[in-house]
Every structure is written in structure tokens, then in C-alpha cells.
Design a protein around this motif. Structure first.
Motif, PDB file in Angstrom:
ATOM      1  N   SER A 250      14.002 -14.591 -15.219  1.00 11.22           N
ATOM      2  CA  SER A 250      14.985 -15.142 -14.293  1.00 11.22           C
ATOM      3  C   SER A 250      15.867 -14.065 -13.670  1.00 11.22           C
ATOM      4  CB  SER A 250      15.883 -16.142 -15.031  1.00 11.22           C
ATOM      5  OG  SER A 250      16.530 -15.512 -16.134  1.00 11.22           O
ATOM      6  N   ARG A 251      15.527 -12.797 -13.875  1.00 11.34           N
ATOM      7  CA  ARG A 251      16.338 -11.685 -13.373  1.00 11.34           C
ATOM      8  C   ARG A 251      16.456 -11.730 -11.853  1.00 11.34           C
ATOM      9  NH1 ARG A 251      11.429 -10.099 -15.256  1.00 11.34           N
ATOM     10  NH2 ARG A 251       9.987  -9.146 -13.776  1.00 11.34           N
ATOM     11  N   ASN A 252      17.548 -11.151 -11.350  1.00 12.78           N
ATOM     12  CA  ASN A 252      17.712 -11.003  -9.911  1.00 12.78           C
ATOM     13  C   ASN A 252      18.215  -9.598  -9.619  1.00 12.78           C
ATOM     14  OD1 ASN A 252      20.671 -11.013 -10.058  1.00 12.78           O
ATOM     15  ND2 ASN A 252      20.443 -13.202 -10.491  1.00 12.78           N
ATOM     16  N   ARG A 253      18.167  -9.232  -8.362  1.00 15.58           N
ATOM     17  CA  ARG A 253      18.483  -7.864  -7.957  1.00 15.58           C
ATOM     18  C   ARG A 253      19.928  -7.494  -8.295  1.00 15.58           C
ATOM     19  NH1 ARG A 253      20.116  -6.300  -2.804  1.00 15.58           N
ATOM     20  NH2 ARG A 253      19.745  -8.447  -2.180  1.00 15.58           N
TER      21      ARG A 253
ATOM     22  N   ASP B  13      14.219 -10.514  -2.901  1.00 17.20           N
ATOM     23  CA  ASP B  13      14.706 -11.756  -3.506  1.00 17.20           C
ATOM     24  C   ASP B  13      13.939 -12.963  -2.974  1.00 17.20           C
ATOM     25  OD1 ASP B  13      16.563 -10.506  -5.109  1.00 17.20           O
ATOM     26  OD2 ASP B  13      18.243 -10.802  -3.739  1.00 17.20           O
ATOM     27  N   GLU B  14      13.675 -12.980  -1.667  1.00 16.48           N
ATOM     28  CA  GLU B  14      12.934 -14.092  -1.074  1.00 16.48           C
ATOM     29  C   GLU B  14      11.508 -14.148  -1.617  1.00 16.48           C
ATOM     30  OE1 GLU B  14      13.239 -13.401   3.087  1.00 16.48           O
ATOM     31  OE2 GLU B  14      15.261 -14.208   3.253  1.00 16.48           O
ATOM     32  N   LEU B  15      10.879 -12.972  -1.698  1.00 20.74           N
ATOM     33  CA  LEU B  15       9.512 -12.925  -2.215  1.00 20.74           C
ATOM     34  C   LEU B  15       9.460 -13.433  -3.650  1.00 20.74           C
ATOM     35  CD1 LEU B  15       6.519 -12.030  -2.035  1.00 20.74           C
ATOM     36  CD2 LEU B  15       7.265  -9.776  -2.826  1.00 20.74           C
ATOM     37  N   MET B  16      10.397 -12.983  -4.472  1.00 20.93           N
ATOM     38  CA  MET B  16      10.406 -13.395  -5.866  1.00 20.93           C
ATOM     39  C   MET B  16      10.587 -14.901  -5.990  1.00 20.93           C
ATOM     40  SD  MET B  16      12.431 -11.553  -8.966  1.00 20.93           S
ATOM     41  CE  MET B  16      14.007 -11.663  -8.146  1.00 20.93           C
ATOM     42  N   SER B  17      11.447 -15.467  -5.152  1.00 24.25           N
ATOM     43  CA  SER B  17      11.673 -16.909  -5.171  1.00 24.25           C
ATOM     44  C   SER B  17      10.407 -17.674  -4.785  1.00 24.25           C
ATOM     45  CB  SER B  17      12.815 -17.254  -4.214  1.00 24.25           C
ATOM     46  OG  SER B  17      12.995 -18.649  -4.123  1.00 24.25           O
ATOM     47  N   ILE B  18       9.708 -17.208  -3.739  1.00 23.65           N
ATOM     48  CA  ILE B  18       8.483 -17.870  -3.285  1.00 23.65           C
ATOM     49  C   ILE B  18       7.386 -17.768  -4.346  1.00 23.65           C
ATOM     50  CG2 ILE B  18       6.646 -17.851  -1.558  1.00 23.65           C
ATOM     51  CD1 ILE B  18       8.755 -16.749   0.427  1.00 23.65           C
TER      52      ILE B  18
ATOM     53  N   MET C  37      12.246  -8.877   9.918  1.00 19.08           N
ATOM     54  CA  MET C  37      11.722 -10.169  10.368  1.00 19.08           C
ATOM     55  C   MET C  37      10.208 -10.112  10.523  1.00 19.08           C
ATOM     56  SD  MET C  37      14.714 -11.056  13.119  1.00 19.08           S
ATOM     57  CE  MET C  37      14.240 -12.714  13.592  1.00 19.08           C
ATOM     58  N   LYS C  38       9.701  -8.997  11.039  1.00 21.02           N
ATOM     59  CA  LYS C  38       8.254  -8.854  11.177  1.00 21.02           C
ATOM     60  C   LYS C  38       7.570  -8.914   9.817  1.00 21.02           C
ATOM     61  CE  LYS C  38       8.646  -5.985  15.341  1.00 21.02           C
ATOM     62  NZ  LYS C  38       8.559  -4.608  15.864  1.00 21.02           N
ATOM     63  N   GLN C  39       8.168  -8.269   8.812  1.00 23.79           N
ATOM     64  CA  GLN C  39       7.572  -8.301   7.483  1.00 23.79           C
ATOM     65  C   GLN C  39       7.613  -9.708   6.898  1.00 23.79           C
ATOM     66  OE1 GLN C  39       5.604  -5.858   7.623  1.00 23.79           O
ATOM     67  NE2 GLN C  39       5.909  -5.256   5.499  1.00 23.79           N
ATOM     68  N   ARG C  40       8.659 -10.455   7.213  1.00 20.92           N
ATOM     69  CA  ARG C  40       8.718 -11.840   6.754  1.00 20.92           C
ATOM     70  C   ARG C  40       7.590 -12.659   7.382  1.00 20.92           C
ATOM     71  NH1 ARG C  40      15.126 -13.517   6.965  1.00 20.92           N
ATOM     72  NH2 ARG C  40      15.932 -11.668   5.897  1.00 20.92           N
ATOM     73  N   VAL C  41       7.299 -12.390   8.636  1.00 20.93           N
ATOM     74  CA  VAL C  41       6.187 -13.087   9.284  1.00 20.93           C
ATOM     75  C   VAL C  41       4.878 -12.757   8.574  1.00 20.93           C
ATOM     76  CG1 VAL C  41       4.876 -13.410  11.422  1.00 20.93           C
ATOM     77  CG2 VAL C  41       7.356 -13.098  11.525  1.00 20.93           C
TER      78      VAL C  41
ATOM     79  N   ASP D  11      15.229  -0.755   5.665  1.00 17.83           N
ATOM     80  CA  ASP D  11      16.470  -0.251   5.086  1.00 17.83           C
ATOM     81  C   ASP D  11      16.747  -0.973   3.772  1.00 17.83           C
ATOM     82  OD1 ASP D  11      18.701  -2.517   5.557  1.00 17.83           O
ATOM     83  OD2 ASP D  11      17.332  -2.500   7.253  1.00 17.83           O
ATOM     84  N   ALA D  12      17.613  -0.380   2.949  1.00 19.76           N
ATOM     85  CA  ALA D  12      17.823  -0.867   1.587  1.00 19.76           C
ATOM     86  C   ALA D  12      18.325  -2.313   1.555  1.00 19.76           C
ATOM     87  CB  ALA D  12      18.799   0.049   0.856  1.00 19.76           C
ATOM     88  N   LEU D  13      19.237  -2.659   2.450  1.00 19.95           N
ATOM     89  CA  LEU D  13      19.799  -4.011   2.440  1.00 19.95           C
ATOM     90  C   LEU D  13      18.744  -5.051   2.800  1.00 19.95           C
ATOM     91  CD1 LEU D  13      22.332  -5.710   2.047  1.00 19.95           C
ATOM     92  CD2 LEU D  13      22.859  -5.377   4.469  1.00 19.95           C
ATOM     93  N   THR D  14      17.965  -4.775   3.852  1.00 21.01           N
ATOM     94  CA  THR D  14      16.911  -5.701   4.259  1.00 21.01           C
ATOM     95  C   THR D  14      15.846  -5.806   3.182  1.00 21.01           C
ATOM     96  OG1 THR D  14      17.291  -5.138   6.581  1.00 21.01           O
ATOM     97  CG2 THR D  14      15.203  -6.206   6.044  1.00 21.01           C
ATOM     98  N   ARG D  15      15.478  -4.660   2.611  1.00 24.06           N
ATOM     99  CA  ARG D  15      14.457  -4.650   1.561  1.00 24.06           C
ATOM    100  C   ARG D  15      14.887  -5.515   0.386  1.00 24.06           C
ATOM    101  NH1 ARG D  15      13.919   0.508   1.162  1.00 24.06           N
ATOM    102  NH2 ARG D  15      15.281   0.909  -0.611  1.00 24.06           N
ATOM    103  N   GLY D  16      16.151  -5.383  -0.019  1.00 20.24           N
ATOM    104  CA  GLY D  16      16.640  -6.170  -1.147  1.00 20.24           C
ATOM    105  C   GLY D  16      16.616  -7.659  -0.864  1.00 20.24           C
ATOM    106  N   THR D  17      16.992  -8.048   0.342  1.00 24.02           N
ATOM    107  CA  THR D  17      16.986  -9.464   0.711  1.00 24.02           C
ATOM    108  C   THR D  17      15.579 -10.039   0.666  1.00 24.02           C
ATOM    109  OG1 THR D  17      18.917  -9.160   2.142  1.00 24.02           O
ATOM    110  CG2 THR D  17      17.554 -11.106   2.545  1.00 24.02           C
ATOM    111  N   ILE D  18      14.607  -9.299   1.200  1.00 28.20           N
ATOM    112  CA  ILE D  18      13.229  -9.803   1.221  1.00 28.20           C
ATOM    113  C   ILE D  18      12.619  -9.791  -0.178  1.00 28.20           C
ATOM    114  CG2 ILE D  18      10.940  -9.539   2.242  1.00 28.20           C
ATOM    115  CD1 ILE D  18      12.198  -8.345   4.681  1.00 28.20           C
TER     116      ILE D  18
END
Length: 280
Positions: free
Chosen positions: A247-250, A188-193, A152-156, A179-186
Motif C-alpha cells: 500500500s506504499r505511496n511516493r 502514482d497513477e500507474l500504481m493505482s491502475i 500527457m503524451k505518456q498518459r495517452v 520532469d520529476a514532478l510529472t514523473r511522480g504524478t504518473i
């Protein structure tokens, strides 16, 4: 030659939105960390640089951010030489660098007010809330950093960097401590933004899959090394163009034709050639 290899990095002058010419950095006399580094980024391009610790990746990023000075060479962005920090460049480090006494809202508002001091309070509020929502943190907007997880801090930090609407975003391993799961989620979010905003991005990473997922091009950097004829500085040994669909995704990355060949090429460089300094 495989289709993704753009060849050896050029040492002559280059042109583009971001232009790096003949960059060098020396800490120990006679042993430059890197020398004669030249490359370019087009507007809206996402470029990753990858290499072993100590090769000078972070030093290059700090020079681009205006936080460090090169021993030689020049950096130009949008036709102007970079000589110091500026709000036209947003930076996200591995450590979140949030002010612990301020809430998420106020951390981002501080940057927005610095960028646009003439804005009204309502305009700042609306702008901040837009970018907090963009990274999925609306429910935590009035929490302080101590109440947030590392992800969450990195998202901020990412929201703050995007909120000032920089011409360029500089990322120094922003997900390395997650951690790997959080890293992967962010990721994807970064790529979308980035795709939504057409942001120009220069990113340091040690993660080969992260580079393949995010980058349009990947710069492979070699380490400085002792040779029989003397000391050879590090530099950009090779530029790799990512030919996988944009258009690739993780989740589907490893199913794409050409993925393993591309990944194996980069891993081979890191394992066999980055420290030896051999040409490809």
C-alpha cells in the motif's frame, strides 16, 4: 542475509505466467551482451529490472515484446512461446510513439479496433473514453499530440496500452524523459491502475526509488566485462524482493521501515558491483 534478497538468479528451468529460459543475446561474436538469463513472473506481479546502460535490459524487453530475437533461449507467456509481436502484450516506450495526425481519442481507438475489429463504433467510443478518464485526460480527448505536454503524451501511451487489455504490460523507461514532478504524478497513477486491474508488468528503469515504489521484485542486472580469463557476459546477478507494504505511496516511501536499507543495497550494487560483475 537481508530479508529482501532472494539470492542469485536461478539458471535452471523456471515456471510461471511469464517464463524466460536461458536467454542470450550476442551482437559481437564471442562477446554476448548477456547469457543464460532465466527468471519468471507470476500473473499480477510487477517486476522491475535495473542496471547500467548497455547491460541488455531493453534487449530483454524487446525479446519479450516479440520485437527482437534472442541468440539463444526461449520466452513463454501463459504456456505459449513468444515468437513475435502480439496484442496480448502492451508496450510503452520512453518516446510516446503516438500518431501525430490523430487525436487522443483516435490514437487509442486505432489500437482498440485492431484488438476487437468486430466491435461497434459505440462500443469502441465507450471503451476509449473509459481509459482516457482513467489517466485523467478526458478534457484533452480530442486534442492532437502536438497540443499535449510530454507527461500527457505518456498518459495517452499508458491508456492505449491498458485499453487493449493485454495479458502483460511492458514498460521501457516510460517516465525517463519527464520532469520529476510529472514523473511522480504518473507513477502514482500507474500504481493505482495496476492495483485496480491486477495487471502483470515488466518494467525497465534507471530510477532506484521508482523501482522500490512500483515493483514487487527487482532484478539487478550486471554488465558484460573483460576478465583475466576472458570475456564474461552480463546477466541477472540478483533478485530483490520488495518487502515494503504494497500500500506504499511516493509521499510516504522514505518513512517506511526498511526503505533506506533496501535502497542502499540496490545503490551499492549499481555503484560497486554491476560493472565489476561480483557476486553478492
Amino acid at each position: 542475509m537481508p530479508p529482501w534478497i532472494a539470492g542469485q538468479a536461478r539458471n535452471d528451468k523456471v515456471s510461471g505466467f511469464l517464463k524466460i529460459e536461458g536467454l542470450a543475446k550476442t551482437f559481437v561474436p564471442g562477446k554476448p551482451v548477456f547469457d543464460n538469463v532465466s527468471f519468471t513472473l507470476d500473473q499480477g506481479e510487477f517486476v522491475c529490472i535495473i542496471g547500467h546502460s548497455g547491460c541488455g535490459k531493453t534487449t530483454i524487453l524487446n525479446v519479450l515484446a516479440g520485437l527482437d530475437q534472442a541468440s539463444a533461449g526461449h520466452v513463454f507467456m501463459d504456456g505459449r512461446e513468444v515468437v513475435g509481436p502480439g496484442l496480448e502484450r502492451g508496450v510503452v516506450f520512453q518516446s510516446h510513439a503516438l500518431m501525430p495526425w490523430l487525436t487522443v481519442r483516435k490514437n487509442i481507438a486505432f489500437a482498440v479496433e485492431s484488438r476487437w475489429p468486430e466491435w461497434t463504433r459505440d462500443a469502441v467510443k465507450t471503451h476509449v473514453e473509459k481509459f482516457v478518464a482513467m489517466v485523467g485526460l478526458s478534457g484533452a480527448i480530442d486534442k492532437k499530440p502536438a497540443q499535449l505536454s510530454g507527461g500527457m503524451k505518456q498518459r495517452v501511451g499508458i491508456a492505449r496500452a491498458f485499453a487493449i487489455q493485454p495479458k502483460m504490460l511492458l514498460l521501457d523507461e516510460p517516465f525517463g524523459a519527464l520532469d520529476a514532478l510529472t514523473r511522480g504524478t504518473i507513477q502514482d497513477e500507474l500504481m493505482s491502475i495496476v492495483r485496480e486491474t491486477h495487471q502483470t508488468v515488466f518494467m525497465i528503469t534507471h530510477d532506484v526509488d521508482e523501482a522500490i515504489l512500483l515493483a514487487d521484485r527487482i532484478l539487478l542486472m550486471s554488465n558484460g566485462r573483460e576478465t583475466p580469463s576472458g570475456y564474461a557476459p552480463g546477466g541477472i546477478a540478483e533478485t530483490v524482493t520488495n518487502t515494503l507494504p504494497r500500500s506504499r505511496n511516493r509521499a510516504g516511501l522514505h518513512h517506511l521501515p526498511g526503505y533506506y536499507e533496501l535502497r542502499n543495497h540496490i545503490v551499492d550494487f549499481l555503484v560497486s558491483r554491476a560493472k565489476a560483475g561480483e557476486d553478492h
